[in-house]
Design an enzyme around this catalytic site. Structure first.
Site, mmCIF file in Angstrom:
data_model
loop_
_atom_site.group_PDB
_atom_site.id
_atom_site.type_symbol
_atom_site.label_atom_id
_atom_site.label_comp_id
_atom_site.label_asym_id
_atom_site.label_seq_id
_atom_site.Cartn_x
_atom_site.Cartn_y
_atom_site.Cartn_z
ATOM 1 N N TYR A 65 43.651 38.605 20.113
ATOM 2 C CA TYR A 65 45.079 38.901 20.223
ATOM 3 C C TYR A 65 45.864 37.641 20.616
ATOM 4 O O TYR A 65 45.479 36.910 21.514
ATOM 5 C CB TYR A 65 45.282 39.991 21.284
ATOM 6 C CG TYR A 65 46.711 40.379 21.513
ATOM 7 C CD1 TYR A 65 47.406 41.130 20.568
ATOM 8 C CD2 TYR A 65 47.369 40.003 22.672
ATOM 9 C CE1 TYR A 65 48.711 41.492 20.784
ATOM 10 C CE2 TYR A 65 48.678 40.370 22.903
ATOM 11 C CZ TYR A 65 49.358 41.107 21.952
ATOM 12 O OH TYR A 65 50.650 41.463 22.170
ATOM 13 N N HIS B 117 48.509 44.711 48.081
ATOM 14 C CA HIS B 117 48.422 46.105 48.526
ATOM 15 C C HIS B 117 49.478 46.881 47.732
ATOM 16 O O HIS B 117 50.275 47.611 48.310
ATOM 17 C CB HIS B 117 48.692 46.215 50.029
ATOM 18 C CG HIS B 117 47.632 45.601 50.900
ATOM 19 N ND1 HIS B 117 47.673 45.656 52.267
ATOM 20 C CD2 HIS B 117 46.483 44.927 50.585
ATOM 21 C CE1 HIS B 117 46.603 45.024 52.779
ATOM 22 N NE2 HIS B 117 45.878 44.575 51.769
ATOM 23 N N HIS C 185 42.445 50.316 50.557
ATOM 24 C CA HIS C 185 42.884 48.953 50.856
ATOM 25 C C HIS C 185 43.888 48.396 49.838
ATOM 26 O O HIS C 185 45.064 48.273 50.159
ATOM 27 C CB HIS C 185 41.631 48.062 50.971
ATOM 28 C CG HIS C 185 41.913 46.678 51.436
ATOM 29 N ND1 HIS C 185 40.972 45.896 52.066
ATOM 30 C CD2 HIS C 185 43.029 45.911 51.345
ATOM 31 C CE1 HIS C 185 41.505 44.722 52.365
ATOM 32 N NE2 HIS C 185 42.748 44.713 51.930
ATOM 33 N N GLU D 126 41.135 37.492 54.803
ATOM 34 C CA GLU D 126 40.320 38.015 53.706
ATOM 35 C C GLU D 126 39.739 36.903 52.832
ATOM 36 O O GLU D 126 39.374 37.141 51.680
ATOM 37 C CB GLU D 126 41.152 39.012 52.908
ATOM 38 C CG GLU D 126 41.704 40.042 53.879
ATOM 39 C CD GLU D 126 42.296 41.268 53.260
ATOM 40 O OE1 GLU D 126 41.548 42.240 53.187
ATOM 41 O OE2 GLU D 126 43.458 41.261 52.871
ATOM 42 N N TYR E 220 45.305 52.118 26.597
ATOM 43 C CA TYR E 220 44.482 51.010 26.085
ATOM 44 C C TYR E 220 44.585 49.737 26.921
ATOM 45 O O TYR E 220 43.666 48.914 26.939
ATOM 46 C CB TYR E 220 44.820 50.723 24.610
ATOM 47 C CG TYR E 220 46.072 49.908 24.404
ATOM 48 C CD1 TYR E 220 47.316 50.522 24.313
ATOM 49 C CD2 TYR E 220 46.011 48.521 24.332
ATOM 50 C CE1 TYR E 220 48.466 49.764 24.137
ATOM 51 C CE2 TYR E 220 47.154 47.766 24.162
ATOM 52 C CZ TYR E 220 48.384 48.397 24.065
ATOM 53 O OH TYR E 220 49.512 47.639 23.904
ATOM 54 N N HIS F 170 45.387 38.935 45.626
ATOM 55 C CA HIS F 170 45.069 40.195 46.311
ATOM 56 C C HIS F 170 46.376 40.824 46.782
ATOM 57 O O HIS F 170 47.187 40.147 47.418
ATOM 58 C CB HIS F 170 44.141 39.916 47.491
ATOM 59 C CG HIS F 170 43.986 41.081 48.418
ATOM 60 N ND1 HIS F 170 43.574 42.319 47.983
ATOM 61 C CD2 HIS F 170 44.207 41.208 49.744
ATOM 62 C CE1 HIS F 170 43.541 43.149 49.021
ATOM 63 N NE2 HIS F 170 43.932 42.507 50.095
HETATM 64 ZN ZN LIG Z 1 44.196 43.222 52.020
#
Ligand SMILES: [Zn+2]
Length: 218
Positions: free
Chosen positions: A214, A100, A161, A79, A119, A98
């Site tokens: 903040y 899952h 995904h 990916e 929020y 990334h």
């Molecule tokens: Zn993936």
């Protein structure tokens, strides 16, 4: 550079230890320059995070014309294109995570984003977290759709995904990916209790404004 590669490995292991990813389904990258080339380090394909060594981390140059000259020991995560597209588009992004993760992916499998039911949705930089349309994993089409969803946000869901989160360092990107999973969990429960009540755009503007300062007050 070795330190940054080590941090990439540590972040991959922490991602799994946090319970927001299993096995090798996710991937981690960090912007870097190597021998004067701008690019990023990314986890390789097909190697367990526990077995990762510094030399397994792959460098991808943003300049396509020099890419084949870089002597990487391993192939990058399948990916990597999604990461490349985000780094090219957003100069401020220094790291990408990334996953899952379960609840966020469950929402993504219903092609649902996360609206302003809480929020903390503002942690991703806006008043909702969108779900990018489906495309085949590892494809240019997915890279385009994912990077589009991150044009003005630091996190998005990917239909059928998972999750993509970015930040100004690896720790920030990992925290955001974790926060997105937490929000997805809460949103799933909230939906089970009935039609979710959504904060107004004015209420969310106030939150976003507050987020800008903040932690910086005396
Ligand atoms: Zn993936």
């Amino acid at each position: 550079m070795t330190d940054l590669k080590r941090l990439v490995i540590e972040t991959a292991r922490r991602m799994n230890a946090l319970g927001i990813n299993v096995n090798k389904s996710g991937n981690i990258s960090a912007r870097a320059s190597l021998d004067g080339l701008d690019g990023f380090f990314i986890t390789p394909t097909g190697i367990d995070y526990d077995a990762l060594e510094v030399e397994d981390i792959v460098f991808i140059a943003l300049d396509q014309s020099v890419r084949s000259q870089i002597p990487n020991k391993r192939l990058p995560s399948s990916e990597w294109l999604m990461h490349e597209r985000v780094y090219c588009q957003r100069a401020d992004v220094k790291a990408i995570v990334h996953t899952h993760s379960v609840y966020a992916t469950a929402l993504a499998c219903q092609e649902l984003g996360i609206p302003a039911f809480h929020y903390m949705v503002a942690a991703a930089g806006g008043d909702r977290i969108d779900c990018a349309p489906y495309a085949l994993f590892g494809s240019e089409e997915l890279a385009d759709k994912a990077s589009d969803a991150l044009r003005q946000r630091n996190a998005c869901l990917l239909s059928h995904h998972g999750v993509l989160a970015c930040g100004k360092d690896l720790s920030g990107a990992l925290k955001l990916a974790h926060e997105v999973e937490n929000l997805a969990h809460m949103y799933t429960l909230t939906r089970m209790l009935g039609e979710p009540k959504i904060l107004s755009s004015e209420q969310m503007s106030n939150v976003l404004e507050r987020f800008q300062t903040y932690g910086q007050q005396r």
